[in-house]
Design a protein around this motif. Sequence first.
Motif, PDB file in Angstrom:
ATOM      1  N   UNK A  95      -0.797 -47.063  32.473  1.00 25.85           N
ATOM      2  CA  UNK A  95      -0.264 -46.158  33.473  1.00 25.85           C
ATOM      3  C   UNK A  95       0.276 -44.893  32.821  1.00 25.85           C
ATOM      4  N   UNK A  96       0.205 -43.778  33.534  1.00 19.06           N
ATOM      5  CA  UNK A  96       0.922 -42.593  33.098  1.00 19.06           C
ATOM      6  C   UNK A  96       2.015 -42.291  34.131  1.00 19.06           C
ATOM      7  N   UNK A  97       3.055 -41.617  33.660  1.00 19.59           N
ATOM      8  CA  UNK A  97       4.190 -41.309  34.514  1.00 19.59           C
ATOM      9  C   UNK A  97       4.903 -40.080  33.985  1.00 19.59           C
ATOM     10  N   UNK A  98       5.704 -39.484  34.832  1.00 20.95           N
ATOM     11  CA  UNK A  98       6.420 -38.266  34.502  1.00 20.95           C
ATOM     12  C   UNK A  98       7.844 -38.594  34.111  1.00 20.95           C
ATOM     13  N   UNK A  99       8.313 -37.948  33.036  1.00 19.78           N
ATOM     14  CA  UNK A  99       9.673 -38.190  32.592  1.00 19.78           C
ATOM     15  C   UNK A  99      10.400 -36.903  32.265  1.00 19.78           C
ATOM     16  N   UNK A 100      11.622 -37.053  31.785  1.00 17.38           N
ATOM     17  CA  UNK A 100      12.448 -35.899  31.443  1.00 17.38           C
ATOM     18  C   UNK A 100      12.465 -35.640  29.943  1.00 17.38           C
ATOM     19  N   UNK A 101      11.813 -36.492  29.168  1.00 18.93           N
ATOM     20  CA  UNK A 101      11.772 -36.300  27.729  1.00 18.93           C
ATOM     21  C   UNK A 101      11.071 -37.460  27.068  1.00 18.93           C
ATOM     22  N   UNK A 102      10.791 -37.303  25.779  1.00 18.79           N
ATOM     23  CA  UNK A 102      10.070 -38.334  25.047  1.00 18.79           C
ATOM     24  C   UNK A 102      10.859 -38.766  23.827  1.00 18.79           C
ATOM     25  N   UNK A 103      11.341 -39.975  23.847  1.00 22.10           N
ATOM     26  CA  UNK A 103      11.933 -40.577  22.656  1.00 22.10           C
ATOM     27  C   UNK A 103      11.942 -42.089  22.864  1.00 22.10           C
ATOM     28  N   UNK A 104      12.297 -42.805  21.833  1.00 24.35           N
ATOM     29  CA  UNK A 104      12.241 -44.264  21.898  1.00 24.35           C
ATOM     30  C   UNK A 104      13.159 -44.810  22.985  1.00 24.35           C
ATOM     31  N   UNK A 105      14.316 -44.185  23.143  1.00 23.77           N
ATOM     32  CA  UNK A 105      15.284 -44.676  24.130  1.00 23.77           C
ATOM     33  C   UNK A 105      14.733 -44.540  25.546  1.00 23.77           C
ATOM     34  N   UNK A 106      14.142 -43.390  25.844  1.00 21.64           N
ATOM     35  CA  UNK A 106      13.594 -43.186  27.189  1.00 21.64           C
ATOM     36  C   UNK A 106      12.385 -44.084  27.421  1.00 21.64           C
ATOM     37  N   UNK A 107      11.554 -44.223  26.402  1.00 28.00           N
ATOM     38  CA  UNK A 107      10.345 -45.031  26.566  1.00 28.00           C
ATOM     39  C   UNK A 107      10.675 -46.514  26.713  1.00 28.00           C
ATOM     40  N   UNK A 108      11.841 -46.912  26.287  1.00 28.11           N
ATOM     41  CA  UNK A 108      12.254 -48.315  26.416  1.00 28.11           C
ATOM     42  C   UNK A 108      12.684 -48.649  27.839  1.00 28.11           C
ATOM     43  N   UNK A 109      12.848 -47.616  28.650  1.00 29.72           N
ATOM     44  CA  UNK A 109      13.287 -47.819  30.036  1.00 29.72           C
ATOM     45  C   UNK A 109      12.265 -47.173  30.961  1.00 29.72           C
ATOM     46  N   UNK A 110      11.189 -47.892  31.275  1.00 22.99           N
ATOM     47  CA  UNK A 110      10.144 -47.306  32.118  1.00 22.99           C
ATOM     48  C   UNK A 110      10.656 -46.778  33.453  1.00 22.99           C
ATOM     49  N   UNK A 111      11.727 -47.365  33.975  1.00 24.23           N
ATOM     50  CA  UNK A 111      12.260 -46.905  35.259  1.00 24.23           C
ATOM     51  C   UNK A 111      12.855 -45.510  35.175  1.00 24.23           C
ATOM     52  N   UNK A 112      13.011 -44.985  33.976  1.00 26.06           N
ATOM     53  CA  UNK A 112      13.485 -43.608  33.843  1.00 26.06           C
ATOM     54  C   UNK A 112      12.362 -42.603  34.086  1.00 26.06           C
ATOM     55  N   UNK A 113      11.132 -43.108  34.227  1.00 22.84           N
ATOM     56  CA  UNK A 113       9.974 -42.264  34.551  1.00 22.84           C
ATOM     57  C   UNK A 113       9.640 -42.430  36.028  1.00 22.84           C
ATOM     58  N   UNK A 114       8.934 -41.455  36.572  1.00 19.27           N
ATOM     59  CA  UNK A 114       8.584 -41.507  37.985  1.00 19.27           C
ATOM     60  C   UNK A 114       7.168 -41.004  38.206  1.00 19.27           C
ATOM     61  N   UNK A 115       6.777 -40.953  39.452  1.00 13.62           N
ATOM     62  CA  UNK A 115       5.448 -40.462  39.859  1.00 13.62           C
ATOM     63  C   UNK A 115       4.337 -41.233  39.152  1.00 13.62           C
ATOM     64  N   UNK A 116       4.430 -42.533  39.155  1.00 16.07           N
ATOM     65  CA  UNK A 116       3.469 -43.396  38.469  1.00 16.07           C
ATOM     66  C   UNK A 116       2.091 -43.301  39.102  1.00 16.07           C
ATOM     67  N   UNK A 117       1.071 -43.328  38.237  1.00 13.36           N
ATOM     68  CA  UNK A 117      -0.300 -43.414  38.730  1.00 13.36           C
ATOM     69  C   UNK A 117      -0.636 -44.839  39.109  1.00 13.36           C
ATOM     70  N   UNK A 118      -1.885 -45.056  39.524  1.00 15.70           N
ATOM     71  CA  UNK A 118      -2.306 -46.376  39.996  1.00 15.70           C
ATOM     72  C   UNK A 118      -2.713 -47.289  38.846  1.00 15.70           C
ATOM     73  N   UNK A 119      -2.903 -46.733  37.663  1.00 13.77           N
ATOM     74  CA  UNK A 119      -3.259 -47.512  36.493  1.00 13.77           C
ATOM     75  C   UNK A 119      -4.762 -47.603  36.276  1.00 13.77           C
TER      76      UNK A 119
END
Length: 126
Positions: A95-119
Motif C-alpha cells: 500500500x502507499x499512503x500520505x504522511x507528514x514526514x519520513x523517519x523510522x518513528x513515523x513509519x512504525x505507526x501506519x495510522x499516522x499516514x492517511x489517504x491509503x490506496x487499495x493495495x
Amino acid sequence: QVQLVESGGGLVQPGGSLRLSCAASGVTVDYTAIGWFRQAPGEEREGVSCISGRVGLTYYADSVKGRFSISRDNAKNTVHLQMNSLKPEDTAVYYCARGSGCNAQRMAVPTSFNSWGQGTQVTVSS
C-alpha cells in the motif's frame, strides 16, 4: 480529495524484480511525504519505504535496504518503488499512503499516514 492508486504488483520468482507505482491525485507528491507499507496474511502492516516532500529524504526498513529503491516522478505525480532481489518473505499486499514526514518513528505507526490506496498484491514464489 486526495486519492492514491497503486499498481505494478504480480507474481515473480525469487531473485526477480518488480516496480510498484503510486499515482496521486488531489495532492502533489513533490510537496508531501509518500510511504509504502506492506501487510502479509496474519501479520501487522509494516513500513517499507518512504520519500519526503521537497528535498526527497528517503527511509528504508532494514529488511529491504540495498534491495528496494524509492523514487518520485513529479511530471507524472507518481512515486515508484523498485524492488530487486525479491524474496518469498516479501510476499504481501503493498500500500502507499500520505504522511507528514519520513523517519523510522513515523513509519512504525501506519495510522499516522492517511489517504491509503487499495493495495497491490506482490507474490514471490517459484
